[in-house]
Design a protein around this motif. Sequence first.
Motif, short mmCIF file in Angstrom:
data_model
loop_
_atom_site.label_atom_id
_atom_site.label_comp_id
_atom_site.label_asym_id
_atom_site.label_seq_id
_atom_site.Cartn_x
_atom_site.Cartn_y
_atom_site.Cartn_z
N VAL A 186 1.08 -0.89 -0.02
CA VAL A 186 -0.17 0.02 0.12
C VAL A 186 0.83 1.33 0.15
CG1 VAL A 186 -1.91 1.39 1.39
CG2 VAL A 186 -1.97 -1.15 1.20
N GLY A 187 0.57 2.20 -0.81
CA GLY A 187 1.17 3.61 -0.70
C GLY A 187 2.16 3.57 -1.90
N SER A 188 2.87 4.87 -1.88
CA SER A 188 3.93 5.13 -3.00
C SER A 188 5.20 5.64 -2.31
CB SER A 188 3.07 6.08 -4.12
OG SER A 188 2.21 5.62 -4.66
N TYR A 189 6.23 5.06 -2.89
CA TYR A 189 7.42 5.61 -2.46
C TYR A 189 7.72 7.19 -3.19
CZ TYR A 189 12.85 5.26 -2.02
OH TYR A 189 13.98 5.76 -1.52
N SER A 190 8.35 8.05 -2.39
CA SER A 190 8.77 9.16 -2.76
C SER A 190 9.99 9.95 -2.00
CB SER A 190 7.31 10.13 -2.67
OG SER A 190 7.16 10.54 -1.26
N ILE A 191 10.23 11.18 -2.39
CA ILE A 191 11.50 11.73 -1.73
C ILE A 191 10.97 12.01 -0.20
CG2 ILE A 191 12.29 12.70 -3.76
CD1 ILE A 191 11.11 15.18 -3.19
N PHE A 192 9.68 11.92 0.23
CA PHE A 192 9.10 12.40 1.29
C PHE A 192 9.00 10.93 2.22
CE2 PHE A 192 7.91 16.07 -0.86
CZ PHE A 192 8.65 16.75 -0.50
N LYS A 193 8.61 9.73 1.47
CA LYS A 193 8.39 8.46 2.11
C LYS A 193 9.27 7.39 1.47
CE LYS A 193 5.00 5.08 3.58
NZ LYS A 193 3.69 4.60 3.51
N THR A 194 10.46 7.09 2.20
CA THR A 194 11.26 6.15 1.67
C THR A 194 11.08 5.02 2.53
OG1 THR A 194 13.28 6.54 3.04
CG2 THR A 194 12.96 7.98 1.02
N CYS A 195 12.00 3.90 1.84
CA CYS A 195 11.92 2.57 2.73
C CYS A 195 12.33 2.61 4.12
CB CYS A 195 12.92 1.89 2.08
SG CYS A 195 14.53 2.27 1.75
N ASN A 196 13.39 3.91 4.51
CA ASN A 196 13.53 3.94 6.00
C ASN A 196 12.74 5.01 6.63
OD1 ASN A 196 16.35 2.80 5.54
ND2 ASN A 196 16.78 4.35 4.15
N THR A 197 11.90 5.79 5.99
CA THR A 197 10.80 6.26 6.50
C THR A 197 9.91 5.35 7.26
OG1 THR A 197 11.30 8.16 5.02
CG2 THR A 197 9.20 8.16 6.53
N TRP A 198 9.37 4.43 6.22
CA TRP A 198 8.81 3.17 6.75
C TRP A 198 9.17 2.72 8.00
CZ3 TRP A 198 9.04 -2.13 7.50
CH2 TRP A 198 7.87 -2.76 7.59
N ALA A 199 10.31 2.12 7.91
CA ALA A 199 10.84 1.50 9.17
C ALA A 199 10.87 2.27 10.30
CB ALA A 199 12.29 0.97 8.64
N ASN A 200 11.35 3.61 9.98
CA ASN A 200 11.31 4.52 11.21
C ASN A 200 9.85 4.53 11.85
OD1 ASN A 200 12.81 6.66 12.79
ND2 ASN A 200 11.18 7.89 11.69
N SER A 201 8.91 4.67 11.04
CA SER A 201 7.40 4.76 11.27
C SER A 201 7.00 3.64 12.37
CB SER A 201 6.59 5.15 10.37
OG SER A 201 6.84 6.38 9.66
N ALA A 202 7.61 2.48 11.74
CA ALA A 202 7.25 1.16 12.36
C ALA A 202 7.90 1.23 13.86
CB ALA A 202 8.02 -0.18 11.73
N LEU A 203 9.02 1.65 14.24
CA LEU A 203 9.63 1.85 15.30
C LEU A 203 8.96 2.86 16.38
CD1 LEU A 203 13.35 1.93 14.30
CD2 LEU A 203 12.25 0.30 15.33
N LYS A 204 8.34 3.96 15.55
CA LYS A 204 7.50 4.98 16.39
C LYS A 204 6.27 4.21 16.93
CE LYS A 204 8.36 9.24 13.80
NZ LYS A 204 7.77 10.31 12.96
N LYS A 205 5.79 3.37 16.07
CA LYS A 205 4.28 2.74 16.21
C LYS A 205 4.52 1.82 17.22
CE LYS A 205 0.32 2.10 15.11
NZ LYS A 205 -0.79 3.49 14.94
N CYS A 206 5.68 1.25 17.66
CA CYS A 206 5.81 0.11 18.65
C CYS A 206 6.62 0.93 19.88
CB CYS A 206 6.61 -1.03 18.31
SG CYS A 206 8.23 -1.07 17.69
N GLY A 207 6.75 2.20 19.92
CA GLY A 207 7.09 3.05 21.06
C GLY A 207 8.93 2.75 21.45
N GLN A 208 9.35 2.79 20.21
CA GLN A 208 10.82 2.50 20.32
C GLN A 208 11.59 3.93 19.81
OE1 GLN A 208 12.20 -0.46 22.09
NE2 GLN A 208 10.06 -0.17 22.40
#
Length: 225
Positions: A186-208
Amino acid sequence: MTKKILRHTRNFLFFFIGSILLYFACAFCLSRITINKNPLNKQEIAIYIMTNGVHTDIVVPAKHLLMDWTKEIKYSNTQSADSSYHYLALGWGDKKFYLETPEFSDLKLNVALGAITGLNSSAMHATYYKNIVEDESCKKLMIDSVQYAALVGYISKSFDQDANGHFINIKTKANYDHADAFYEAVGSYSIFKTCNTWANSALKKCGQKSCLWTIFDTPIFLKYQ
């Protein structure tokens, strides 16, 4: 007329270069701001963050009471992974980049432009591992069951699903490994949402510990030195 063209060209170049400098300045500054600086939680479930030097994956148990990933990310969709593979690395990214660019030397202009502008579709890359070795490119995090449930929810929602709610496997020979597979995302890659942005958001989601925003892997791993 020539002077007018030169003036507009100069103004465009100033704007273009200024935008690039502002983009990277924001990326640097915002990535240095730490979210969840001192997480407090029970140490119940081990997850990992892993980088290949460019791209960050989130590594989770292949099977757990809260989520058996093997039911949707089947071993049979890989070349040779089986039940002896106890860990699953998951990463989100640009579909064309994943499937058409095995090496950076293979990068095509249309793929790059599509990724930059957000016009390309995305894919999830799933790789099974028998064992995980901690080193500079792989860090272990201990989280609790509530946090893991939140992480499972975030990752699951990143997969595109069919009418029956199942992850959609991408049939391709562009595998990176004998134990990996690709899935529609789901979603589209861009200069504002990269693979690392996604992983960073995953860490935010689980409180790390995570960055306020990042497009690169290095700022994430700096939090875990």
